[in-house]
Design a protein around this motif. Structure first.
Motif, PDB file in Angstrom:
ATOM      1  N   UNK A 165       0.812  -1.217   0.000  1.00  0.00           N
ATOM      2  CA  UNK A 165       0.000   0.000   0.000  1.00  0.00           C
ATOM      3  C   UNK A 165       0.846   1.268   0.000  1.00  0.00           C
ATOM      4  N   UNK A 166       0.365   2.262  -0.705  1.00  0.00           N
ATOM      5  CA  UNK A 166       0.995   3.572  -0.760  1.00  0.00           C
ATOM      6  C   UNK A 166       0.215   4.582   0.078  1.00  0.00           C
ATOM      7  N   UNK A 167       0.869   5.709   0.343  1.00  0.00           N
ATOM      8  CA  UNK A 167       0.209   6.864   0.942  1.00  0.00           C
ATOM      9  C   UNK A 167       0.607   8.092   0.142  1.00  0.00           C
ATOM     10  N   UNK A 168      -0.346   8.992  -0.082  1.00  0.00           N
ATOM     11  CA  UNK A 168      -0.091  10.199  -0.857  1.00  0.00           C
ATOM     12  C   UNK A 168      -0.734  11.404  -0.185  1.00  0.00           C
ATOM     13  N   UNK A 169      -0.250  12.614  -0.481  1.00  0.00           N
ATOM     14  CA  UNK A 169      -0.804  13.803   0.176  1.00  0.00           C
ATOM     15  C   UNK A 169      -2.129  14.260  -0.416  1.00  0.00           C
ATOM     16  N   UNK A 170      -3.004  14.713   0.460  1.00  0.00           N
ATOM     17  CA  UNK A 170      -4.177  15.478   0.043  1.00  0.00           C
ATOM     18  C   UNK A 170      -4.183  16.774   0.836  1.00  0.00           C
ATOM     19  N   UNK A 171      -3.118  17.530   0.673  1.00  0.00           N
ATOM     20  CA  UNK A 171      -2.963  18.832   1.298  1.00  0.00           C
ATOM     21  C   UNK A 171      -1.908  19.590   0.531  1.00  0.00           C
ATOM     22  N   UNK A 172      -1.673  20.829   0.887  1.00  0.00           N
ATOM     23  CA  UNK A 172      -0.650  21.610   0.202  1.00  0.00           C
ATOM     24  C   UNK A 172      -0.940  21.734  -1.282  1.00  0.00           C
ATOM     25  N   UNK A 173       0.061  21.508  -2.108  1.00  0.00           N
ATOM     26  CA  UNK A 173      -0.052  21.664  -3.565  1.00  0.00           C
ATOM     27  C   UNK A 173      -0.250  20.334  -4.268  1.00  0.00           C
ATOM     28  N   UNK A 174      -1.000  19.454  -3.635  1.00  0.00           N
ATOM     29  CA  UNK A 174      -1.166  18.096  -4.183  1.00  0.00           C
ATOM     30  C   UNK A 174      -1.772  18.114  -5.578  1.00  0.00           C
ATOM     31  N   UNK A 209      -4.231   4.783  -7.853  1.00  0.00           N
ATOM     32  CA  UNK A 209      -5.260   5.104  -6.859  1.00  0.00           C
ATOM     33  C   UNK A 209      -5.745   3.891  -6.078  1.00  0.00           C
ATOM     34  N   UNK A 210      -5.996   2.714  -6.709  1.00  0.00           N
ATOM     35  CA  UNK A 210      -6.466   1.562  -5.920  1.00  0.00           C
ATOM     36  C   UNK A 210      -5.453   1.077  -4.889  1.00  0.00           C
ATOM     37  N   UNK A 211      -4.210   1.507  -5.018  1.00  0.00           N
ATOM     38  CA  UNK A 211      -3.152   1.043  -4.119  1.00  0.00           C
ATOM     39  C   UNK A 211      -2.818   2.074  -3.039  1.00  0.00           C
ATOM     40  N   UNK A 212      -3.584   3.164  -3.005  1.00  0.00           N
ATOM     41  CA  UNK A 212      -3.361   4.199  -1.989  1.00  0.00           C
ATOM     42  C   UNK A 212      -4.230   3.885  -0.777  1.00  0.00           C
ATOM     43  N   UNK A 213      -3.568   3.514   0.316  1.00  0.00           N
ATOM     44  CA  UNK A 213      -4.290   3.130   1.532  1.00  0.00           C
ATOM     45  C   UNK A 213      -4.664   4.326   2.384  1.00  0.00           C
ATOM     46  N   UNK A 214      -3.925   5.431   2.249  1.00  0.00           N
ATOM     47  CA  UNK A 214      -4.170   6.595   3.102  1.00  0.00           C
ATOM     48  C   UNK A 214      -3.732   7.863   2.388  1.00  0.00           C
ATOM     49  N   UNK A 215      -4.557   8.904   2.543  1.00  0.00           N
ATOM     50  CA  UNK A 215      -4.242  10.228   2.013  1.00  0.00           C
ATOM     51  C   UNK A 215      -3.898  11.113   3.202  1.00  0.00           C
ATOM     52  N   UNK A 216      -2.627  11.522   3.284  1.00  0.00           N
ATOM     53  CA  UNK A 216      -2.239  12.270   4.479  1.00  0.00           C
ATOM     54  C   UNK A 216      -2.598  13.743   4.375  1.00  0.00           C
ATOM     55  N   UNK A 217      -2.849  14.322   5.553  1.00  0.00           N
ATOM     56  CA  UNK A 217      -3.355  15.693   5.637  1.00  0.00           C
ATOM     57  C   UNK A 217      -2.371  16.660   6.266  1.00  0.00           C
ATOM     58  N   UNK A 219       2.116  16.969   7.789  1.00  0.00           N
ATOM     59  CA  UNK A 219       3.404  16.317   7.877  1.00  0.00           C
ATOM     60  C   UNK A 219       3.458  15.261   8.961  1.00  0.00           C
ATOM     61  N   UNK A 220       2.906  15.579  10.133  1.00  0.00           N
ATOM     62  CA  UNK A 220       2.873  14.605  11.223  1.00  0.00           C
ATOM     63  C   UNK A 220       2.089  13.360  10.815  1.00  0.00           C
ATOM     64  N   UNK A 221       0.956  13.585  10.156  1.00  0.00           N
ATOM     65  CA  UNK A 221       0.107  12.485   9.710  1.00  0.00           C
ATOM     66  C   UNK A 221       0.839  11.585   8.715  1.00  0.00           C
ATOM     67  N   UNK A 222       1.649  12.193   7.836  1.00  0.00           N
ATOM     68  CA  UNK A 222       2.376  11.396   6.840  1.00  0.00           C
ATOM     69  C   UNK A 222       3.358  10.444   7.507  1.00  0.00           C
ATOM     70  N   UNK A 223       3.993  10.891   8.580  1.00  0.00           N
ATOM     71  CA  UNK A 223       4.939  10.040   9.311  1.00  0.00           C
ATOM     72  C   UNK A 223       4.215   8.940  10.075  1.00  0.00           C
ATOM     73  N   UNK A 224       3.088   9.296  10.672  1.00  0.00           N
ATOM     74  CA  UNK A 224       2.312   8.322  11.454  1.00  0.00           C
ATOM     75  C   UNK A 224       1.863   7.156  10.580  1.00  0.00           C
ATOM     76  N   UNK A 225       1.466   7.460   9.356  1.00  0.00           N
ATOM     77  CA  UNK A 225       0.988   6.416   8.439  1.00  0.00           C
ATOM     78  C   UNK A 225       2.097   5.411   8.140  1.00  0.00           C
TER      79      UNK A 225
END
Length: 353
Positions: A165-174, A209-217, A219-225
């Protein structure tokens, strides 16, 4: 004088000048407050420790810190402009922000001694100054990939070679970071990325997209994931990729990382404009604060004397170190600014469908 792509490219060049300039004597103490916006978490804590508190102590001006993500910040700034009640003084701005929101930003004087003697060469421009510079970097779990993780965007999108699974941003300049990454993953050369072929980019994004398990919101959230094992790889601010790499459990690459420059800007008609300008001049001074600040947030910051103080062991983690800087991808900010609203709308529609 407007902000152009040429100006912003020069501003992000981050020359490593290190002249040993004497610190000018502090101006007389001020009063009142200044309202400063930045992303929360590590960035805000580090700014508090190395700049806000010292500004309060030395300048006599209280810093009211507002932790906020960029989309909300600009929405509130625009609403304040319409109502006549400007909510902030100093705001965080990406390079496209400085173009898109130039009409509500106050001009910055780049001829002051603070800017000419202490800011990075090209680190001040008509509507803002560089605050931090790094990259949006591919980051992975070494447990999942003990023999090395994805070294390019093509490999990040290759779920057969690098499963999980991947994680990608949904914040900033995504809305432009990720289509840009998708185009590189699809084989578009760096010098052909703009104007962006968004249809091609979204066709490629459809495959991941089907392989994205989490969209981080945040910086802290991105590390937690990543730490929690919800994803085996992600694209992170280098400020988060570097401490993860230093932990020994993760690694990252500068290859193809998207240059991520955070700027300070001042809103026109804000409650404390004079104090805001005073804060910008203060920020670019004192390399002994910039060095530990940069180490903590894993971004380079806007002081020309700091480069000479960086230990050799730290250079692998510094975006502006030449062999790292040359591997980063820089965007066409004018094109992005001109197409940003449409890109944001398309991103939201794609993400929510």
């Amino acid at each position: 004088m407007g902000v152009t792509r040429r100006t912003l490219l020069a501003a992000t060049a981050l020359g490593a000048g290190s002249a040993g300039l004497a610190k000018p004597s502090l101006a007389r103490r001020g009063s009142g407050e200044v309202v400063v916006c930045a992303t929360g978490g590590l960035m805000e804590r580090s700014l508090q420790e190395h700049f806000y508190r010292r500004f309060e102590q030395e300048q006599g001006i209280r810093v009211r810190s507002i932790p906020i993500e960029l989309p909300d910040q600009w929405a509130r700034a625009r609403a304040g402009q319409r109502s006549g009640n400007i909510p902030f003084d100093v705001v965080t701005a990406t390079p496209p922000d400085l173009i898109q929101h130039a009409d509500i930003l106050a001009p910055v004087d780049c001829t002051t001694p603070a800017m000419t003697q202490h800011a990075l060469p090209g680190g001040c421009f008509p509507t803002g100054i560089i605050r931090t510079a790094g990259g949006m970097a591919i980051t992975w779990s070494k447990k999942a990939f003990p023999n090395g993780g994805p070294a390019s965007w093509a490999e990040f999108f290759d779920v057969a070679k690098f499963p999980g699974p991947r994680s990608l941003p949904d914040t900033g300049d995504r809305e432009w970071w990720l289509p840009l990454a998708a185009l590189m993953a699809d084989g578009v050369p760096r010098d052909k990325l703009f104007p962006m072929d968004l249809d091609r980019a979204y066709r490629k994004l459809d495959t991941i997209k089907p392989h994205v398990a989490a969209w981080w919101k945040s910086g802290d959230n991105s590390m937690q994931i990543l730490r929690g094992g919800d994803a085996v790889m992600s694209v992170l601010y280098s400020s988060r990729a570097v401490p993860l790499a230093k932990s020994g459990e993760f690694d990252f690459t500068w290859n193809g990382a998207i240059r991520d420059v955070g700027n300070w800007a001042v809103l026109k008609g804000g409650p404390n404009t004079a104090n805001a300008m005073r804060f910008l001049k203060f920020f670019v001074q004192n390399p002994k604060e910039h060095l530990p600040f940069s180490e903590k947030v894993s971004f380079d910051s806007n002081n020309r004397e700091t480069a000479a103080l960086v230990p050799e062991a730290e250079r692998r983690y510094r975006a502006s170190w030449p062999e790292n800087w040359d591997r980063l991808v820089i965007a066409d900010y004018e094109w992005i600014a001109a197409n940003r609203n449409a890109m944001r709308e398309r991103w939201v529609n794609w993400l929510t469908r």
